[in-house]
Design a protein around this motif. Structure first.
Motif, PDB file in Angstrom:
ATOM      1  N   ASP A  70       0.688  -0.797  -0.176  1.00  0.00           N
ATOM      2  CA  ASP A  70      -0.004   0.435  -0.105  1.00  0.00           C
ATOM      3  C   ASP A  70       0.794   1.691   0.358  1.00  0.00           C
ATOM      4  OD1 ASP A  70      -0.881   0.587   3.977  1.00  0.00           O
ATOM      5  OD2 ASP A  70       0.741  -0.593   2.256  1.00  0.00           O
ATOM      6  N   ASP A 106       7.455   4.077   4.433  1.00  0.00           N
ATOM      7  CA  ASP A 106       7.969   2.375   4.552  1.00  0.00           C
ATOM      8  C   ASP A 106       8.164   1.608   4.249  1.00  0.00           C
ATOM      9  OD1 ASP A 106       5.089   1.922   5.585  1.00  0.00           O
ATOM     10  OD2 ASP A 106       5.884   0.857   6.511  1.00  0.00           O
ATOM     11  N   ASP A 107       6.902   1.292   3.288  1.00  0.00           N
ATOM     12  CA  ASP A 107       6.817   0.971   1.787  1.00  0.00           C
ATOM     13  C   ASP A 107       7.905   0.611   0.783  1.00  0.00           C
ATOM     14  OD1 ASP A 107       4.125   0.929   3.442  1.00  0.00           O
ATOM     15  OD2 ASP A 107       3.707  -0.603   1.729  1.00  0.00           O
ATOM     16  N   ASN A 115      -2.511   2.494   3.061  1.00  0.00           N
ATOM     17  CA  ASN A 115      -2.139   3.759   3.580  1.00  0.00           C
ATOM     18  C   ASN A 115      -2.448   5.254   3.771  1.00  0.00           C
ATOM     19  OD1 ASN A 115      -0.096   2.742   5.671  1.00  0.00           O
ATOM     20  ND2 ASN A 115       1.337   2.361   3.813  1.00  0.00           N
ATOM     21  N   HIS A 170       1.577   9.378   7.214  1.00  0.00           N
ATOM     22  CA  HIS A 170       2.039   9.394   6.369  1.00  0.00           C
ATOM     23  C   HIS A 170       2.106  10.820   5.071  1.00  0.00           C
ATOM     24  CE1 HIS A 170       3.625   5.175   6.561  1.00  0.00           C
ATOM     25  NE2 HIS A 170       1.958   4.592   6.856  1.00  0.00           N
ATOM     26  N   LEU A 178       3.102  -6.262   2.639  1.00  0.00           N
ATOM     27  CA  LEU A 178       3.465  -4.608   3.259  1.00  0.00           C
ATOM     28  C   LEU A 178       2.536  -3.410   3.265  1.00  0.00           C
ATOM     29  CD1 LEU A 178       6.472  -3.469   0.741  1.00  0.00           C
ATOM     30  CD2 LEU A 178       6.281  -5.496   2.328  1.00  0.00           C
ATOM     31  N   GLY A 179       0.860  -4.328   3.471  1.00  0.00           N
ATOM     32  CA  GLY A 179      -0.044  -3.484   3.175  1.00  0.00           C
ATOM     33  C   GLY A 179      -1.380  -4.322   3.970  1.00  0.00           C
ATOM     34  N   MET A 225       4.000  -8.410   6.765  1.00  0.00           N
ATOM     35  CA  MET A 225       4.098  -7.593   7.627  1.00  0.00           C
ATOM     36  C   MET A 225       3.344  -7.131   8.268  1.00  0.00           C
ATOM     37  SD  MET A 225       3.490  -3.940   8.587  1.00  0.00           S
ATOM     38  CE  MET A 225       4.418  -4.494  10.178  1.00  0.00           C
ATOM     39  N   ASN A 253      -0.522  -0.536  16.925  1.00  0.00           N
ATOM     40  CA  ASN A 253      -0.069   0.789  16.500  1.00  0.00           C
ATOM     41  C   ASN A 253      -1.805   1.365  16.283  1.00  0.00           C
ATOM     42  OD1 ASN A 253      -0.385  -0.539  14.015  1.00  0.00           O
ATOM     43  ND2 ASN A 253       1.057   0.051  13.170  1.00  0.00           N
ATOM     44  N   GLU A 266      -2.935  -3.942  14.640  1.00  0.00           N
ATOM     45  CA  GLU A 266      -1.236  -3.025  14.112  1.00  0.00           C
ATOM     46  C   GLU A 266      -2.587  -2.686  12.773  1.00  0.00           C
ATOM     47  OE1 GLU A 266      -0.495  -5.028  10.704  1.00  0.00           O
ATOM     48  OE2 GLU A 266       0.518  -3.393  10.482  1.00  0.00           O
ATOM     49  N   PHE A 267      -2.073  -1.420  11.911  1.00  0.00           N
ATOM     50  CA  PHE A 267      -2.751  -1.671  10.673  1.00  0.00           C
ATOM     51  C   PHE A 267      -3.345  -2.401   9.933  1.00  0.00           C
ATOM     52  CE2 PHE A 267      -3.973   2.600   8.276  1.00  0.00           C
ATOM     53  CZ  PHE A 267      -4.146   2.089   6.733  1.00  0.00           C
ATOM     54  N   ASN A 268      -2.010  -3.119   8.940  1.00  0.00           N
ATOM     55  CA  ASN A 268      -2.355  -3.794   8.066  1.00  0.00           C
ATOM     56  C   ASN A 268      -3.635  -4.833   8.267  1.00  0.00           C
ATOM     57  OD1 ASN A 268      -0.506  -2.475   6.287  1.00  0.00           O
ATOM     58  ND2 ASN A 268       1.057  -3.710   7.318  1.00  0.00           N
ATOM     59  N   TRP A 317       4.427  -6.026  14.390  1.00  0.00           N
ATOM     60  CA  TRP A 317       4.324  -4.635  14.247  1.00  0.00           C
ATOM     61  C   TRP A 317       5.961  -3.389  15.136  1.00  0.00           C
ATOM     62  CZ3 TRP A 317       3.234  -0.304  18.082  1.00  0.00           C
ATOM     63  CH2 TRP A 317       3.168   0.558  17.560  1.00  0.00           C
ATOM     64  N   PRO A 337       8.749  -0.259   9.667  1.00  0.00           N
ATOM     65  CA  PRO A 337       8.642  -1.403   9.312  1.00  0.00           C
ATOM     66  C   PRO A 337       8.494  -2.521   7.894  1.00  0.00           C
ATOM     67  CG  PRO A 337       6.119  -0.174  10.199  1.00  0.00           C
ATOM     68  CD  PRO A 337       7.673   0.433   9.963  1.00  0.00           C
ATOM     69  N   ASP A 338       8.601  -2.013   7.527  1.00  0.00           N
ATOM     70  CA  ASP A 338       7.710  -2.841   5.256  1.00  0.00           C
ATOM     71  C   ASP A 338       9.485  -3.240   5.619  1.00  0.00           C
ATOM     72  OD1 ASP A 338       5.496  -0.441   4.458  1.00  0.00           O
ATOM     73  OD2 ASP A 338       5.108  -2.820   5.696  1.00  0.00           O
TER      74      ASP A 338
HETATM   75  O1  RIB Z   1       1.642  -1.107  10.908  1.00  0.00           O
HETATM   76  C1  RIB Z   1       2.511  -0.316   9.627  1.00  0.00           C
HETATM   77  C2  RIB Z   1       1.944  -1.160   8.504  1.00  0.00           C
HETATM   78  O2  RIB Z   1       1.057  -0.289   8.275  1.00  0.00           O
HETATM   79  C3  RIB Z   1       3.002  -0.865   7.180  1.00  0.00           C
HETATM   80  O3  RIB Z   1       3.005  -1.463   6.517  1.00  0.00           O
HETATM   81  C4  RIB Z   1       2.955   0.650   6.836  1.00  0.00           C
HETATM   82  O4  RIB Z   1       3.511   1.170   5.868  1.00  0.00           O
HETATM   83  C5  RIB Z   1       0.848   0.558   6.925  1.00  0.00           C
HETATM   84  O5  RIB Z   1       0.483   0.314   5.693  1.00  0.00           O
END
Ligand code: RIB
Ligand code: CA
Length: 321
Positions: free
Chosen positions: A10, A14-15, A39, A81, A122-123, A148, A157, A163-165, A188, A239-240
């Motif tokens: 996504d 960081d990706d 993201n 981001h 990564l997403g 990830m 987070n 965690e977001f993803n 994360w 993280p990625d």
């Molecule tokens: O929680 C971190 C993850 O969520 C990372 O992959 C960041 O890029 C977001 O996608």
């Protein structure tokens, strides 16, 4: 023999650094980059992936995919981001356009054409889940799938539990975690503490004085501010790139074990929580029916508990050098 990699992303700051690590690695051939909403909206994430590939001089095909989670409204992370996902520095879009094939079709096709492929996500897992729904046999063709995502037995987070993803599309995550894919979960928690690039280390990267190194630091400027607000820790949390490091060199995961994992999809309080059976109590089905069929049919997940931080930072610095 060169390893083949598919990256699902996504693409935000960081990706982008993780993409640079893969595109500049001599150990892998990136067969495809498939893009998913997370993201930032998928169009922006696709543009960011194309920009990053062009910066690396790569013509890897980039495919745009899911615009929203399977069932839920998309919630983006522009607060972390930046609105464009890359710190809002006005980077000019790449000349190249995305390939017209949808990312889900491209994912299925690329795996079919490259049995033994490695996937790194990564997403949010929307694209991967859609591919598995379309083609369940895909899982058997994949050598490893590094995710990830998740917060194994620890705080999240985006909520205290998640965690977001995983949180963005928990239904997709549940499909992927139940699919039989050989999953390696990079949570994360691994990108905090000593793994955060401190100001001295970001200066060291800038001192490399090349456009890729400069971009890697600058596009993370908003993320550095947001990470400080979120955790009180100064520095750049990546993280990625941690997940990509472990993908490129599995030895960077310095402690791991295999466990059943379930994803919370019903409760709003713990939506997207990665519930890891770390003590292997789920097998004792007297305790809970909820885990009975997990134990029956699912594959355990390889959970990474610690990162070899010095080795990972060296890999990162050499990718940016
Ligand atoms: O929680 C971190 C993850 O969520 C990372 O992959 C960041 O890029 C977001 O996608
Ligand atoms: Ca990401």
């Amino acid at each position: 023999m060169t390893r083949t990699l598919l990256i699902d992303t996504d693409t935000a700051s960081d990706d982008a650094v993780a993409l640079i690590m893969a595109l500049r690695s001599r150990d892998v051939r990136v067969a495809a980059i498939t893009v998913v909403a997370g993201n930032v909206p998928v169009a922006q994430a696709t543009s960011n992936a194309l920009f990053t590939a062009e910066l690396c001089g790569s013509d890897v095909p980039v495919y745009s995919g899911a615009e929203a989670p399977l069932l839920r409204k998309l919630v983006i992370a522009d607060w972390f981001h930046g609105a464009d996902g890359l710190g809002d520095h006005g980077y000019k879009p790449a000349k190249r356009r995305a390939d017209p094939v949808h990312a889900v079709d491209a994912l299925i096709q690329t795996v079919r054409e490259n049995p033994g492929i490695e996937i790194v996500t990564l997403g949010p897992l929307t694209n991967v889940a859609m591919a598995l729904l379309r083609e369940p046999k895909l899982a058997a063709l994949v050598k490893r799938c590094v995710v990830m995502g998740g917060a194994p037995c620890c705080e999240g987070n985006v909520t205290p539990a998640a965690e977001f993803n995983i949180w963005v599309d928990p239904e997709a995550a549940r499909i992927v975690f139940r699919s039989g894919l050989p999953l390696e979960m990079v949570g994360w928690q691994l990108c905090r503490g000593g793994a955060v690039l401190n100001p001295h280390e970001t200066e060291r990267v800038l001192a490399l004085k090349n456009p890729i190194a400069e971009f890697a630091i600058r596009c993370n400027s908003t993320a550095v501010e947001a990470f400080f607000k979120q955790t009180g820790q100064r520095g750049m949390s990546l993280p990625d790139p941690v997940a990509m490091g472990i993908t490129l060199n599995p030895a960077l995961c310095s402690a791991s074990s295999e466990h059943y994992v379930e994803i919370e999809v019903s409760s709003e309080l713990t939506r997207g929580m990665t519930v890891v059976d770390r003590l292997d109590v789920a097998a004792d089905s007297r305790n809970s029916d909820a885990w009975a069929d997990t134990v029956e049919r699912e594959r355990k997940v390889h959970i990474c508990w610690s990162l070899d931080i010095p080795k990972w930072k060296n890999l990162l610095f050499s990718a940016l050098g």
